[in-house]
Design a protein around this motif. Structure first.
Motif, mmCIF file in Angstrom:
data_model
loop_
_atom_site.group_PDB
_atom_site.id
_atom_site.type_symbol
_atom_site.label_atom_id
_atom_site.label_comp_id
_atom_site.label_asym_id
_atom_site.label_seq_id
_atom_site.Cartn_x
_atom_site.Cartn_y
_atom_site.Cartn_z
ATOM 1 N N LYS A 40 0.776 -1.243 0.000
ATOM 2 C CA LYS A 40 0.000 0.000 0.000
ATOM 3 C C LYS A 40 0.812 1.301 0.000
ATOM 4 O O LYS A 40 0.429 2.238 -0.687
ATOM 5 C CB LYS A 40 -0.987 0.020 1.162
ATOM 6 N N PRO A 41 1.915 1.401 0.752
ATOM 7 C CA PRO A 41 2.645 2.686 0.757
ATOM 8 C C PRO A 41 3.132 3.133 -0.634
ATOM 9 O O PRO A 41 3.364 4.322 -0.845
ATOM 10 C CB PRO A 41 3.829 2.426 1.691
ATOM 11 N N THR A 42 3.252 2.215 -1.588
ATOM 12 C CA THR A 42 3.715 2.611 -2.930
ATOM 13 C C THR A 42 2.710 3.532 -3.615
ATOM 14 O O THR A 42 3.081 4.275 -4.520
ATOM 15 C CB THR A 42 3.961 1.386 -3.834
ATOM 16 N N LYS A 43 1.476 3.499 -3.173
ATOM 17 C CA LYS A 43 0.429 4.352 -3.760
ATOM 18 C C LYS A 43 0.807 5.829 -3.675
ATOM 19 O O LYS A 43 0.514 6.608 -4.577
ATOM 20 C CB LYS A 43 -0.887 4.079 -3.022
ATOM 21 N N GLU A 44 1.479 6.209 -2.591
ATOM 22 C CA GLU A 44 1.824 7.616 -2.349
ATOM 23 C C GLU A 44 3.228 7.973 -2.835
ATOM 24 O O GLU A 44 3.638 9.122 -2.700
ATOM 25 C CB GLU A 44 1.752 7.915 -0.841
ATOM 26 N N MET A 45 3.960 7.026 -3.400
ATOM 27 C CA MET A 45 5.365 7.254 -3.731
ATOM 28 C C MET A 45 5.554 7.717 -5.175
ATOM 29 O O MET A 45 4.796 7.337 -6.063
ATOM 30 C CB MET A 45 6.162 5.961 -3.494
ATOM 31 N N ASP A 46 6.600 8.518 -5.394
ATOM 32 C CA ASP A 46 6.957 8.890 -6.757
ATOM 33 C C ASP A 46 8.041 7.935 -7.263
ATOM 34 O O ASP A 46 8.473 7.028 -6.549
ATOM 35 C CB ASP A 46 7.415 10.355 -6.828
ATOM 36 N N TYR A 47 8.487 8.159 -8.493
ATOM 37 C CA TYR A 47 9.460 7.248 -9.104
ATOM 38 C C TYR A 47 10.744 7.137 -8.280
ATOM 39 O O TYR A 47 11.254 6.044 -8.049
ATOM 40 C CB TYR A 47 9.786 7.686 -10.535
ATOM 41 N N GLY A 48 11.269 8.264 -7.824
ATOM 42 C CA GLY A 48 12.521 8.257 -7.069
ATOM 43 C C GLY A 48 12.425 7.440 -5.791
ATOM 44 O O GLY A 48 13.349 6.700 -5.446
ATOM 45 N N GLN A 49 11.313 7.557 -5.100
ATOM 46 C CA GLN A 49 11.127 6.809 -3.860
ATOM 47 C C GLN A 49 10.989 5.313 -4.123
ATOM 48 O O GLN A 49 11.546 4.492 -3.392
ATOM 49 C CB GLN A 49 9.892 7.319 -3.119
ATOM 50 N N ILE A 50 10.238 4.954 -5.161
ATOM 51 C CA ILE A 50 10.067 3.536 -5.505
ATOM 52 C C ILE A 50 11.408 2.942 -5.912
ATOM 53 O O ILE A 50 11.779 1.852 -5.498
ATOM 54 C CB ILE A 50 9.000 3.347 -6.597
ATOM 55 N N ARG A 51 12.168 3.676 -6.709
ATOM 56 C CA ARG A 51 13.477 3.184 -7.140
ATOM 57 C C ARG A 51 14.429 3.007 -5.958
ATOM 58 O O ARG A 51 15.150 2.018 -5.864
ATOM 59 C CB ARG A 51 14.078 4.142 -8.156
ATOM 60 N N LYS A 52 14.404 3.950 -5.045
ATOM 61 C CA LYS A 52 15.264 3.867 -3.859
ATOM 62 C C LYS A 52 14.890 2.648 -3.011
ATOM 63 O O LYS A 52 15.762 1.915 -2.540
ATOM 64 C CB LYS A 52 15.132 5.154 -3.044
ATOM 65 N N SER A 53 13.597 2.403 -2.851
ATOM 66 C CA SER A 53 13.129 1.258 -2.073
ATOM 67 C C SER A 53 13.535 -0.053 -2.741
ATOM 68 O O SER A 53 14.018 -0.982 -2.083
ATOM 69 C CB SER A 53 11.613 1.326 -1.918
ATOM 70 N N LEU A 54 13.370 -0.135 -4.054
ATOM 71 C CA LEU A 54 13.743 -1.325 -4.808
ATOM 72 C C LEU A 54 15.254 -1.548 -4.740
ATOM 73 O O LEU A 54 15.721 -2.666 -4.506
ATOM 74 C CB LEU A 54 13.285 -1.194 -6.260
ATOM 75 N N ASN A 55 16.002 -0.495 -4.925
ATOM 76 C CA ASN A 55 17.465 -0.575 -4.863
ATOM 77 C C ASN A 55 17.918 -1.070 -3.481
ATOM 78 O O ASN A 55 18.809 -1.913 -3.381
ATOM 79 C CB ASN A 55 18.057 0.801 -5.175
ATOM 80 N N HIS A 56 17.278 -0.572 -2.440
ATOM 81 C CA HIS A 56 17.599 -0.983 -1.070
ATOM 82 C C HIS A 56 17.391 -2.487 -0.896
ATOM 83 O O HIS A 56 18.253 -3.185 -0.361
ATOM 84 C CB HIS A 56 16.724 -0.194 -0.093
ATOM 85 N N LEU A 57 16.255 -2.994 -1.358
ATOM 86 C CA LEU A 57 15.967 -4.426 -1.224
ATOM 87 C C LEU A 57 16.950 -5.285 -2.014
ATOM 88 O O LEU A 57 17.462 -6.281 -1.506
ATOM 89 C CB LEU A 57 14.547 -4.738 -1.703
ATOM 90 N N LEU A 58 17.202 -4.904 -3.248
ATOM 91 C CA LEU A 58 18.112 -5.692 -4.083
ATOM 92 C C LEU A 58 19.529 -5.673 -3.509
ATOM 93 O O LEU A 58 20.232 -6.682 -3.541
ATOM 94 C CB LEU A 58 18.100 -5.164 -5.521
#
Length: 118
Positions: free
Chosen positions: A87-105
């Motif tokens: 659910k939190p991805t609903k409020e996120m922009d591209y930069g935030q989603i990319r940062k979150s994905l990068n963190h996990l990987l």
């Protein structure tokens, strides 16, 4: 991202869920499974209806595909990776989603060394 690099079939998603390893943060869940015979990594995206309407879900998938495309040279070829958006991805922009994905990987050591685009 080219269509041959996407996971589309339900059986392939289920294989990743059953046999793969998973890791998560507040925004995303990643399942990944190693397939040594594979020439290029493949990604599968899952964004449930609880997250929002079709426009919102498609925007999140576009952002995730673009993030993978930007990190393409740093990802190992022999993996199928399934991403489930929370659910939190609903409020996120591209930069935030990319940062979150990068963190996990990065935490799961799925990124090759070298900086590339960040």
């Amino acid at each position: 991202m080219k269509k041959e690099f996407r996971i589309k079939k339900n059986e392939e998603f289920q294989f990743a869920f059953r046999r793969g390893k998973s890791f998560a943060n507040r925004q995303l869940v990643i399942y990944y499974v190693r397939k040594p015979e594979q020439k290029h990594f493949r990604i599968g995206l899952s964004v449930g209806k609880k997250i929002g309407n079709a426009v919102t879900r498609n925007r999140i998938k576009r952002y995730l595909r673009q993030a993978f495309q930007d990190m393409e040279d740093r990802l190992p070829d022999e993996y199928d990776i399934v991403i489930i958006a929370r659910k939190p991805t609903k409020e996120m922009d591209y930069g935030q989603i990319r940062k979150s994905l990068n963190h996990l990987l990065y935490k799961e050591r799925l990124l090759k060394s070298g900086r590339g685009k960040s």
